[in-house]
Design an enzyme around this catalytic site. Structure first.
Site, mmCIF file in Angstrom:
data_model
loop_
_atom_site.group_PDB
_atom_site.id
_atom_site.type_symbol
_atom_site.label_atom_id
_atom_site.label_comp_id
_atom_site.label_asym_id
_atom_site.label_seq_id
_atom_site.Cartn_x
_atom_site.Cartn_y
_atom_site.Cartn_z
ATOM 1 C CG HIS A 137 19.932 26.325 -28.757
ATOM 2 N ND1 HIS A 137 20.049 24.999 -28.474
ATOM 3 C CD2 HIS A 137 19.995 26.721 -29.849
ATOM 4 C CE1 HIS A 137 19.487 24.707 -29.649
ATOM 5 N NE2 HIS A 137 19.649 25.773 -30.327
ATOM 6 C CG HIS A 151 15.261 26.906 -32.173
ATOM 7 N ND1 HIS A 151 15.277 26.752 -33.020
ATOM 8 C CD2 HIS A 151 16.388 26.426 -31.617
ATOM 9 C CE1 HIS A 151 16.493 25.394 -33.516
ATOM 10 N NE2 HIS A 151 16.520 25.953 -32.646
HETATM 11 P P1 5GP Z 1 18.724 23.942 -33.327
HETATM 12 O O1 5GP Z 1 19.996 22.536 -34.311
HETATM 13 O O2 5GP Z 1 18.098 23.574 -35.176
HETATM 14 O O3 5GP Z 1 19.401 24.798 -33.626
HETATM 15 O O4 5GP Z 1 18.273 23.138 -32.691
HETATM 16 C C1 5GP Z 1 17.212 22.474 -31.990
HETATM 17 C C2 5GP Z 1 16.857 21.775 -31.034
HETATM 18 O O5 5GP Z 1 16.147 20.420 -30.888
HETATM 19 C C3 5GP Z 1 17.812 20.821 -30.420
HETATM 20 O O6 5GP Z 1 19.156 20.954 -29.605
HETATM 21 C C4 5GP Z 1 17.075 19.145 -30.825
HETATM 22 O O7 5GP Z 1 17.729 18.635 -29.184
HETATM 23 C C5 5GP Z 1 15.421 19.937 -29.890
HETATM 24 N N1 5GP Z 1 14.842 18.966 -30.461
HETATM 25 C C6 5GP Z 1 14.481 18.457 -31.185
HETATM 26 N N2 5GP Z 1 12.976 18.067 -31.032
HETATM 27 C C7 5GP Z 1 12.482 18.179 -29.533
HETATM 28 C C8 5GP Z 1 11.591 17.882 -29.133
HETATM 29 O O8 5GP Z 1 10.288 17.022 -29.333
HETATM 30 N N3 5GP Z 1 11.846 18.420 -27.773
HETATM 31 C C9 5GP Z 1 12.611 18.986 -27.270
HETATM 32 N N4 5GP Z 1 12.515 19.680 -25.642
HETATM 33 N N5 5GP Z 1 13.189 19.509 -27.941
HETATM 34 C C10 5GP Z 1 13.668 19.595 -28.830
#
Ligand code: 5GP
Ligand code: ZN
Length: 139
Positions: free
Chosen positions: A101, A99
């Site tokens: 951001h 993903h």
């Molecule tokens: P990472 O830390 O892996 O780069 O980002 C994962 C992102 O996924 C986090 O910013 C977190 O808030 C988001 N996230 C986790 N679970 C969910 C969910 O169920 N729905 C949505 N919309 N975002 C999620």
């Protein structure tokens, strides 16, 4: 993948605030909103992170970024926008489905704190490191 939260969002098993969808990608609001308008762009196919993307899949995913980034920035009336991609736990990855951001930034103050600590350059070390990485690129 069965236990992947983003695969569940793609399948519609978990609700999300969708922004954009086509055959290859989905964009939706991050549930935590690090800044107002914090958006995630993901490939529909389950891939662990950017390190596992083929050139073709990366081209498809990243091609959607500029239009989406412009739309998020305009709609939020943000002053700028960071694009961040965390790969592996050490880099802050918590969801292991690739993903990107999109983080709108606001001059009148937001809570996001991204900063690089700078060091005095060691040109010999930089040259050696660049060579080592260049070899890996060719491998
Ligand atoms: P990472 O830390 O892996 O780069 O980002 C994962 C992102 O996924 C986090 O910013 C977190 O808030 C988001 N996230 C986790 N679970 C969910 C969910 O169920 N729905 C949505 N919309 N975002 C999620
Ligand atoms: Zn997944």
């Amino acid at each position: 993948m069965d236990d992947c939260i983003f695969c569940k969002i793609i399948a519609g098993d978990i609700p999300s605030s969708k922004i954009y969808e086509d055959d290859e990608v989905l964009a939706f609001l991050d549930i935590s909103q690090a800044t107002k308008g914090h958006t995630l762009l993901i490939p529909k196919e389950h891939v662990r992170n950017t390190l596992d993307l083929s050139e073709q899949k990366a081209a498809t995913l990243f091609s959607r970024l500029p239009k989406l980034a412009r739309a998020v920035k305009t709609a939020t009336q943000a002053d700028g926008l960071n694009i961040v991609n965390n790969n592996e736990e050490a880099a802050g990855q918590t969801v292991f489905h690739a993903h990107i951001h999109l983080l709108p930034r606001y001059l009148d103050g937001d809570e996001l704190d991204i900063h690089f600590v700078s060091h005095a350059p060691d040109f010999e070390a930089l040259g050696q490191l660049a060579q080592r990485i260049a070899k890996e690129v060719e491998a």
